[in-house]
Design a protein around this motif. Structure first.
Motif, mmCIF file in Angstrom:
data_model
loop_
_atom_site.group_PDB
_atom_site.id
_atom_site.type_symbol
_atom_site.label_atom_id
_atom_site.label_comp_id
_atom_site.label_asym_id
_atom_site.label_seq_id
_atom_site.Cartn_x
_atom_site.Cartn_y
_atom_site.Cartn_z
ATOM 1 N N LEU A 51 32.157 33.872 54.638
ATOM 2 C CA LEU A 51 32.175 34.617 53.377
ATOM 3 C C LEU A 51 33.161 35.774 53.431
ATOM 4 N N MET A 52 33.231 36.445 54.560
ATOM 5 C CA MET A 52 34.172 37.565 54.688
ATOM 6 C C MET A 52 35.618 37.074 54.623
ATOM 7 N N ARG A 53 35.899 35.919 55.210
ATOM 8 C CA ARG A 53 37.257 35.368 55.107
ATOM 9 C C ARG A 53 37.597 35.079 53.651
ATOM 10 N N GLY A 54 36.632 34.490 52.924
ATOM 11 C CA GLY A 54 36.848 34.221 51.503
ATOM 12 C C GLY A 54 37.018 35.507 50.716
ATOM 13 N N LEU A 55 36.239 36.528 51.062
ATOM 14 C CA LEU A 55 36.339 37.814 50.382
ATOM 15 C C LEU A 55 37.685 38.468 50.665
ATOM 16 N N ALA A 56 38.148 38.374 51.894
ATOM 17 C CA ALA A 56 39.455 38.943 52.240
ATOM 18 C C ALA A 56 40.552 38.266 51.428
ATOM 19 N N ARG A 57 40.445 36.957 51.265
ATOM 20 C CA ARG A 57 41.442 36.221 50.478
ATOM 21 C C ARG A 57 41.399 36.673 49.007
ATOM 22 N N GLU A 58 40.185 36.837 48.474
ATOM 23 C CA GLU A 58 40.047 37.282 47.083
ATOM 24 C C GLU A 58 40.543 38.713 46.907
ATOM 25 N N LEU A 59 40.282 39.574 47.888
ATOM 26 C CA LEU A 59 40.770 40.953 47.810
ATOM 27 C C LEU A 59 42.298 40.992 47.837
ATOM 28 N N LYS A 60 42.900 40.129 48.641
ATOM 29 C CA LYS A 60 44.366 40.077 48.701
ATOM 30 C C LYS A 60 44.928 39.631 47.349
ATOM 31 N N GLU A 61 44.317 38.614 46.743
ATOM 32 C CA GLU A 61 44.764 38.148 45.429
ATOM 33 C C GLU A 61 44.591 39.249 44.385
ATOM 34 N N LEU A 62 43.478 39.971 44.455
ATOM 35 C CA LEU A 62 43.237 41.055 43.517
ATOM 36 C C LEU A 62 44.267 42.168 43.690
ATOM 37 N N GLU A 63 44.605 42.480 44.931
ATOM 38 C CA GLU A 63 45.606 43.507 45.203
ATOM 39 C C GLU A 63 46.975 43.082 44.668
ATOM 40 N N GLU A 64 47.330 41.808 44.859
ATOM 41 C CA GLU A 64 48.601 41.316 44.340
ATOM 42 C C GLU A 64 48.633 41.388 42.814
ATOM 43 N N TYR A 65 47.520 41.023 42.172
ATOM 44 C CA TYR A 65 47.431 41.090 40.711
ATOM 45 C C TYR A 65 47.562 42.538 40.238
ATOM 46 N N GLU A 66 46.886 43.454 40.946
ATOM 47 C CA GLU A 66 46.937 44.862 40.570
ATOM 48 C C GLU A 66 48.357 45.407 40.702
ATOM 49 N N MET A 67 49.060 45.035 41.765
ATOM 50 C CA MET A 67 50.436 45.503 41.957
ATOM 51 C C MET A 67 51.351 44.951 40.871
ATOM 52 N N ALA A 68 51.174 43.676 40.516
ATOM 53 C CA ALA A 68 51.997 43.076 39.463
ATOM 54 C C ALA A 68 51.693 43.731 38.118
ATOM 55 N N SER A 69 50.429 44.006 37.852
ATOM 56 C CA SER A 69 50.057 44.666 36.599
ATOM 57 C C SER A 69 50.639 46.059 36.526
ATOM 58 N N ARG A 70 50.584 46.773 37.646
ATOM 59 C CA ARG A 70 51.142 48.132 37.679
ATOM 60 C C ARG A 70 52.640 48.090 37.440
ATOM 61 N N ALA A 71 53.331 47.150 38.073
ATOM 62 C CA ALA A 71 54.781 47.041 37.879
ATOM 63 C C ALA A 71 55.094 46.709 36.426
ATOM 64 N N GLN A 72 54.332 45.807 35.840
ATOM 65 C CA GLN A 72 54.549 45.437 34.439
ATOM 66 C C GLN A 72 54.285 46.635 33.528
ATOM 67 N N ALA A 73 53.240 47.392 33.793
ATOM 68 C CA ALA A 73 52.937 48.573 32.982
ATOM 69 C C ALA A 73 54.033 49.618 33.115
#
Length: 114
Positions: A51-73
């Motif tokens: 579960l932690m491996r899956g959570l780490a993967r989801e956190l990485k995807e969330l971080e990438e999405y947040e960075m892309a959203s910030r750049a777009q904003a």
């Protein structure tokens, strides 16, 4: 006496053997319970690690999405700032042109009489 002693020795030996068997069974039951507990704990921690491996993967995807959203904003904010800057420059240019026309130095004012 020896016969009585011998007749007591056999039951005493059987009692000692039965006591050893009971103690062995008790230890076996205890060890089996410990083994089952350890197996359950191992499964629990393996599931948690998965579960932690899956959570780490989801956190990485969330971080990438947040960075892309910030750049777009930020890009939108820069575009809006440029638009506002151009609008203010145009307004300032219109105001300067109006002042020039009101002073009578504008070519448009000179051309009106022609």
């Amino acid at each position: 006496r020896d016969a009585a002693k011998e007749s007591l020795e056999a039951p005493r030996a059987r009692l000692a053997l039965a006591t050893c068997n009971v103690e062995g069974q008790r230890r076996y039951i205890l060890l089996e319970a410990v083994r089952e507990s350890m197996t359950s704990l191992q499964k629990f921690f393996e599931d948690g690690a998965g579960l932690m491996r899956g959570l780490a993967r989801e956190l990485k995807e969330l971080e990438e999405y947040e960075m892309a959203s910030r750049a777009q904003a930020e890009m939108k904010m820069v575009g809006a700032a440029r638009m506002m800057e151009n609008a203010f420059m145009m307004a300032a240019g219109d105001r300067d042109r109006e002042e020039y026309n009101n002073d009578g130095g504008a070519p448009d004012a000179m051309m009106e009489g022609v």
